[in-house]
Design an enzyme around this catalytic site. Sequence first.
Site, mmCIF file in Angstrom:
data_model
loop_
_atom_site.group_PDB
_atom_site.id
_atom_site.type_symbol
_atom_site.label_atom_id
_atom_site.label_comp_id
_atom_site.label_asym_id
_atom_site.label_seq_id
_atom_site.Cartn_x
_atom_site.Cartn_y
_atom_site.Cartn_z
ATOM 1 N N THR A 1 2.873 -10.425 -9.659
ATOM 2 C CA THR A 1 2.994 -10.827 -8.261
ATOM 3 C C THR A 1 2.266 -12.150 -8.041
ATOM 4 O O THR A 1 1.814 -12.802 -9.002
ATOM 5 C CB THR A 1 2.483 -9.697 -7.327
ATOM 6 O OG1 THR A 1 2.785 -10.042 -5.972
ATOM 7 C CG2 THR A 1 0.980 -9.467 -7.487
ATOM 8 N N LYS B 1 4.144 -15.338 -10.487
ATOM 9 C CA LYS B 1 5.573 -15.130 -10.730
ATOM 10 C C LYS B 1 6.272 -16.349 -11.326
ATOM 11 O O LYS B 1 7.168 -16.218 -12.161
ATOM 12 C CB LYS B 1 6.287 -14.739 -9.434
ATOM 13 C CG LYS B 1 5.999 -13.328 -8.961
ATOM 14 C CD LYS B 1 6.856 -13.009 -7.741
ATOM 15 C CE LYS B 1 6.652 -11.576 -7.292
ATOM 16 N NZ LYS B 1 7.568 -11.225 -6.176
ATOM 17 N N ASN C 1 9.014 -10.958 -12.156
ATOM 18 C CA ASN C 1 8.138 -9.926 -11.594
ATOM 19 C C ASN C 1 7.992 -8.722 -12.513
ATOM 20 O O ASN C 1 7.252 -7.799 -12.200
ATOM 21 C CB ASN C 1 8.641 -9.464 -10.215
ATOM 22 C CG ASN C 1 9.646 -8.322 -10.300
ATOM 23 O OD1 ASN C 1 10.487 -8.289 -11.205
ATOM 24 N ND2 ASN C 1 9.579 -7.397 -9.369
ATOM 25 N N ASP D 1 13.100 -8.013 -8.059
ATOM 26 C CA ASP D 1 12.932 -8.163 -6.611
ATOM 27 C C ASP D 1 14.261 -8.122 -5.844
ATOM 28 O O ASP D 1 14.397 -7.362 -4.878
ATOM 29 C CB ASP D 1 12.186 -9.454 -6.283
ATOM 30 C CG ASP D 1 10.690 -9.344 -6.544
ATOM 31 O OD1 ASP D 1 10.163 -8.215 -6.533
ATOM 32 O OD2 ASP D 1 10.050 -10.388 -6.756
ATOM 33 N N GLY E 1 17.834 -18.475 4.938
ATOM 34 C CA GLY E 1 16.720 -19.022 4.169
ATOM 35 C C GLY E 1 17.187 -19.660 2.882
ATOM 36 O O GLY E 1 18.300 -19.423 2.397
ATOM 37 N N ALA F 1 12.974 -16.102 -2.369
ATOM 38 C CA ALA F 1 13.608 -14.804 -2.116
ATOM 39 C C ALA F 1 15.100 -14.978 -1.885
ATOM 40 O O ALA F 1 15.927 -14.218 -2.416
ATOM 41 C CB ALA F 1 12.956 -14.125 -0.918
ATOM 42 N N TYR G 1 8.859 -6.967 5.602
ATOM 43 C CA TYR G 1 8.367 -5.606 5.835
ATOM 44 C C TYR G 1 7.178 -5.648 6.780
ATOM 45 O O TYR G 1 6.172 -6.287 6.508
ATOM 46 C CB TYR G 1 7.949 -4.921 4.544
ATOM 47 C CG TYR G 1 7.304 -3.577 4.801
ATOM 48 C CD1 TYR G 1 8.038 -2.546 5.361
ATOM 49 C CD2 TYR G 1 5.955 -3.374 4.530
ATOM 50 C CE1 TYR G 1 7.462 -1.328 5.641
ATOM 51 C CE2 TYR G 1 5.361 -2.149 4.799
ATOM 52 C CZ TYR G 1 6.116 -1.135 5.356
ATOM 53 O OH TYR G 1 5.546 0.071 5.638
#
Length: 291
Positions: A68, A72, A93, A112, A136, A140, A234
């Site tokens: 993490t 990464k 990851n 991920d 985005g 991610a 989250y």
Amino acid sequence: MKKIDGRTQLLAIFGNPVGHSKSPCMHNAVFEKLGMNAAYVPLSPEPADLGKAIQGFRAMKFVGANVTIPFKEKVGEFLDGLSDISKFTGSVNTLYWENGEVGGKLLGTTTDPYGALCDLEEHGVTVKGSRVAILGNGGAARAIAYAMLVEGASKLTIVSRNAERGMELADALSKAFPDKPAVGCVLFAEFAKIRDDLDLVLNATSVGMTPNVDASPLSKEMLSSKFTVCDIVYNPKETKLLREAKEAGCKVVSGSAMLVHQGAKSFEFWFPGKKSDVNEMKTAMGLSEGE
């Protein structure tokens, strides 16, 4: 208390800081449930010592690891090979041994994005054939977009604040998947142009993350009841995007179970041929079975 002996298989998560990680609780609960003599521990090397930490991982014959922040994007240089998705994203990851042979080739991948895809699948949302907008253009978004194309999304559009960065990602994806339709890019202000040609909207920005819990990447007026809206942010409380998506009649999927699903995917790399216990992992995370 769990018995640790000379035959205990060791796994770890590398991060700095790492004390907040819920992964040890989650994986150790599964090991106990499955009767496995294995233990998963948090390790926090200094960033400058990452190479030494991986040497120690090899020497001590750890079975596998998660990685993490802030490692990464840095750990790949100390490994023997990377998966295609990690080559594309530049992010790792999960560390695992090729064919499960500890001491052989140490490889890296990222699970991920598959956490998001498995979460969608669990909620009855199929990516294959879907028209998808990803909000985005960061790490991610890059990873999830790649995974969406692997899974057969029929159309993919990157929604970006910065036209240059958004187009850069769209072009990179189009080059990586020349046999698929070209990936498009629009600015957030132009979202209305694609609104009527979407099945799934996934937020891969940090908008809505603590402390900005009352912010949303899209206005309520941009939402349509025919969307499924997924937010990988989250928070203990539902994000504003998901609250307003519900009010608009959308099907919604939160990011609450993503860690569980990416962890279950990592488990399959560490122990080829075995499956983790997703419900046990959810229990350890304080999630109900339906989340």
